[in-house]
Design a protein around this motif. Structure first.
Motif, PDB file in Angstrom:
ATOM      1  N   THR A  62      40.059  30.611  44.966  1.00 38.74           N
ATOM      2  CA  THR A  62      40.823  30.864  43.220  1.00 38.74           C
ATOM      3  C   THR A  62      40.329  31.023  42.428  1.00 38.74           C
ATOM      4  OG1 THR A  62      43.052  29.472  44.760  1.00 38.74           O
ATOM      5  CG2 THR A  62      42.743  30.070  42.337  1.00 38.74           C
ATOM      6  N   TYR A  63      39.935  31.920  41.630  1.00 35.49           N
ATOM      7  CA  TYR A  63      39.119  32.425  40.511  1.00 35.49           C
ATOM      8  C   TYR A  63      40.316  32.156  39.127  1.00 35.49           C
ATOM      9  CZ  TYR A  63      35.791  33.311  43.491  1.00 35.49           C
ATOM     10  OH  TYR A  63      34.678  33.401  44.471  1.00 35.49           O
ATOM     11  N   THR A  64      40.212  31.341  37.774  1.00 32.39           N
ATOM     12  CA  THR A  64      41.019  31.293  36.628  1.00 32.39           C
ATOM     13  C   THR A  64      40.118  31.549  35.551  1.00 32.39           C
ATOM     14  OG1 THR A  64      41.125  28.975  37.364  1.00 32.39           O
ATOM     15  CG2 THR A  64      42.489  30.210  37.690  1.00 32.39           C
ATOM     16  N   GLY A  65      40.810  32.227  34.466  1.00 29.15           N
ATOM     17  CA  GLY A  65      39.989  31.976  33.482  1.00 29.15           C
ATOM     18  C   GLY A  65      40.632  33.620  32.741  1.00 29.15           C
ATOM     19  N   ARG A  66      39.822  33.849  31.596  1.00 29.76           N
ATOM     20  CA  ARG A  66      39.994  35.676  30.562  1.00 29.76           C
ATOM     21  C   ARG A  66      39.009  36.155  31.247  1.00 29.76           C
ATOM     22  NH1 ARG A  66      43.323  34.446  26.483  1.00 29.76           N
ATOM     23  NH2 ARG A  66      44.138  32.051  25.992  1.00 29.76           N
ATOM     24  N   PHE A  67      39.466  37.415  31.620  1.00 32.59           N
ATOM     25  CA  PHE A  67      39.002  38.236  32.217  1.00 32.59           C
ATOM     26  C   PHE A  67      38.241  38.828  30.739  1.00 32.59           C
ATOM     27  CE2 PHE A  67      38.718  42.989  33.449  1.00 32.59           C
ATOM     28  CZ  PHE A  67      37.481  42.341  34.706  1.00 32.59           C
ATOM     29  N   ALA A  68      36.981  39.601  30.585  1.00 37.60           N
ATOM     30  CA  ALA A  68      36.587  39.576  29.777  1.00 37.60           C
ATOM     31  C   ALA A  68      36.242  41.227  30.461  1.00 37.60           C
ATOM     32  CB  ALA A  68      34.551  38.367  30.161  1.00 37.60           C
ATOM     33  N   CYS A  69      36.245  42.190  29.436  1.00 36.64           N
ATOM     34  CA  CYS A  69      36.248  43.979  29.488  1.00 36.64           C
ATOM     35  C   CYS A  69      36.673  44.671  28.492  1.00 36.64           C
ATOM     36  CB  CYS A  69      37.627  44.457  31.071  1.00 36.64           C
ATOM     37  SG  CYS A  69      37.171  45.887  31.247  1.00 36.64           S
ATOM     38  N   ALA A  70      34.884  44.905  27.697  1.00 35.01           N
ATOM     39  CA  ALA A  70      34.856  45.379  26.457  1.00 35.01           C
ATOM     40  C   ALA A  70      36.195  47.014  26.664  1.00 35.01           C
ATOM     41  CB  ALA A  70      34.115  45.511  26.579  1.00 35.01           C
ATOM     42  N   CYS A  71      35.279  47.734  27.585  1.00 33.43           N
ATOM     43  CA  CYS A  71      35.889  48.969  28.154  1.00 33.43           C
ATOM     44  C   CYS A  71      36.822  49.070  29.175  1.00 33.43           C
ATOM     45  CB  CYS A  71      34.933  49.983  28.081  1.00 33.43           C
ATOM     46  SG  CYS A  71      35.388  51.689  28.494  1.00 33.43           S
ATOM     47  N   PRO A  72      37.546  49.105  29.083  1.00 42.88           N
ATOM     48  CA  PRO A  72      38.632  49.063  30.447  1.00 42.88           C
ATOM     49  C   PRO A  72      38.553  50.727  31.497  1.00 42.88           C
ATOM     50  CG  PRO A  72      39.997  48.250  28.644  1.00 42.88           C
ATOM     51  CD  PRO A  72      38.927  48.812  28.309  1.00 42.88           C
ATOM     52  N   GLY A  73      38.661  52.084  30.576  1.00 42.17           N
ATOM     53  CA  GLY A  73      38.451  52.956  31.322  1.00 42.17           C
ATOM     54  C   GLY A  73      36.941  53.141  31.985  1.00 42.17           C
TER      55      GLY A  73
END
Length: 527
Positions: free
Chosen positions: A369-380
């Protein structure tokens, strides 16, 4: 025997006093652990206490007790005191010897048995690890002839004759009274005659109860109940089916075990699956449910002859105040009976895994199980190679077909509820072919991403990034441990692993789903 020198005597005296004090301290530690194991309301705490007692007894108590005995004996033999020259030395020696025998022959087996009972999930009488139960022996009969139980025999019931030995004793008393009357014709002067009724020792038949089917057949007298025997537990109420009206009681039961009050998930479980529960007995002031579990059944895929259904077991809960009474085992046995010949699977924690293995479940793969805030500067940037979009109603037939092929079972009733249950439902399509789908649904302050079903890991990453980049707050993602590259990718985007469970199966060597293409379950409660 030659006396010890002064340095040797002092060294041996220090050893004897030290190990004697250590023995007393270990005994107090065992008493403290026994009380903690009996008073604690947590099953894992009780099991830990009894295991600690077993470790202390096996590795410390026995050698310390023997060292106390041998050092004391050496001191008495190597000095002028002698082992039997003084009464207090002699008494101390025999008390120490008796305590050694009790520690090794009685205490160790009792504690080892209590630890085994606790590890198996069965209740343990708190006195059993420390005090052995007295043996229960049936009273012996006076003669082999007295075993006759025929009507009118020596041990007949009402209306039968008394035993031969009782009649002989009575005739002896009668002859003695006659001889006494012959020697003394009247009472002694100054004394009043006292009428002494003839005494009769109760026969075996007079102290036994007769069976209604055999009025004259004797039964053995009931053995006295030991003061250390645990009081019998009242029978638990039956397991019944739950409905949505039981949702508040399910949330209270989950909170009692330290779980979150996941109302959104419980509502889906009680509608897509079938919940079962045990109501609190009448003397339970808190009321509500004292145990529960949910079965979610998936039918065999269409067009597969001889296909077997699958059943997912989840939310197995027992109230803390009723823990260690066998309710968990009773609930799981009821779940297996309800499942019938279906393939049963579940996601087990380390605490519940011994119980499931005892029932015949086989571990398959770990689930991280992985938890946290997803770091994604550019979704595309994550979806450039794989086109991902939000799903519509027209995509549901293709989603159902892909899910049935990958999961190996028909989950139509669950997929039909997914659009209203989830905040977002995304699909990955290559031309007219759907190559993957994923959903994100709220669970308290966290958003769970699942299920994630895709033909390859690249498509799975694109679906995860599409949903996680549009989610505010922390997310939760469950995945099989063999997706190592995906785990590295999740950590690189800010998620941390911390919770581990195990996929287990019963009734089949493996689950029918292709775990290589299932990158995340809908939930560990649904598969």
């Amino acid at each position: 025997m030659r006396h010890l020198s002064r340095p040797a005597r002092r060294a041996l005296l220090v050893v004897h006093v030290t190990v004697s004090a250590a023995w007393l301290g270990l005994t107090l530690a065992l008493l403290t652990l026994a009380v903690a194991g009996a008073a604690g309301d947590s099953p894992d705490a009780a099991e830990t206490a009894y295991r600690a007692m077993a470790t202390i007894t096996d590795r410390l108590v026995a050698p310390v007790a023997l060292l106390t005995l041998t050092s004391g004996l050496a001191l008495s033999l190597g000095t002028s005191w002698g082992p039997a020259r003084h009464r207090w030395v002699f008494t101390k020696f025999w008390l120490t010897l008796a305590a050694n025998g009790a520690s090794i022959l009685l205490l160790r087996p009792g504690i080892d048995a209590a630890a085994a009972e606790a590890a198996a999930g069965r209740p343990v009488n708190p006195v059993d690890p420390l005090v052995p139960r007295p043996s229960r022996r049936r009273p012996t009969r006076s003669s082999p002839r007295s075993r006759c139980s025929s009507p009118g025999g020596r041990h007949a019931g009402a209306g039968g004759r008394a035993p031969r030995d009782a009649r002989g004793r009575e005739r002896g008393r009668e002859r003695g009274r006659k001889r006494g009357r012959g020697r003394r014709s009247g009472p002694a002067r100054g004394r009043k005659p006292v009428a002494v009724p003839p005494t009769r020792r109760p026969s075996w038949a007079s102290v036994t109860s007769s069976s209604p089917s055999s009025p004259t057949a004797p039964t053995a007298p009931t053995a006295p109940t030991s003061p250390f025997s645990p009081s019998p537990l009242p029978p638990a109420p039956p397991v019944r089916r739950l409905t949505l009206a039981d949702l508040p009681a399910c949330l209270d039961l989950a909170a009692d075990r330290g779980w979150s009050r996941e109302e959104h998930k419980w509502r889906l479980l009680l509608t897509a699956g079938q919940g079962y529960g045990i109501d609190a007995p009448a003397d339970d002031v808190r009321g509500g449910l004292i145990g529960a579990f949910v079965l979610t059944t998936y039918g065999p895929p269409d067009g597969v002859p001889g296909g077997r259904p699958c059943v997912c077991v989840s939310m197995v809960l027992v109230a803390r105040r009723h823990a260690r009474r066998g309710l968990g085992l009773r609930l799981m046995r009821h779940a297996l009976r309800e499942a019938g010949d279906a393939t049963v699977f579940l996601f087990a924690t380390d605490l519940g895994r011994p119980l499931y293995e005892r029932l015949g479940f086989t571990p398959l793969t770990p689930v991280d199980t992985y938890t946290g805030r997803f770091a994604c500067a550019c979704p595309g940037g994550h979806t450039a190679d794989v086109p991902v979009r939000d799903a519509t109603a027209a995509d549901l037939p293709a989603v159902r077909a892909l899910d049935t092929a990958v999961f190996g079972a028909d989950r139509t009733h669950l997929l039909a509820r997914l659009p209203s249950f989830a905040d977002r439902l995304a699909v990955a399509a290559s031309g007219t072919e759907t190559t993957g789908f994923a959903a994100a649904w709220p669970n308290g302050d966290t958003t769970v991403i699942g299920p994630v079903v895709a033909e390859d890991e690249t498509t799975a990453r694109a679906l995860i990034a599409h949903l996680a980049s549009r989610t505010e707050g922390p997310i939760r993602f469950d995945t099989h441990a063999h997706h190592r590259d995906l785990a590295v990718w999740l950590r690189a985007h800010g998620l941390a692993g911390g919770f581990l469970s195990t996929l287990m199966v019963h009734g089949a060597p493996d689950v029918p789903c292709d775990t290589r293409r299932v990158f995340a379950p809908c939930s560990v409660a649904l598969g």
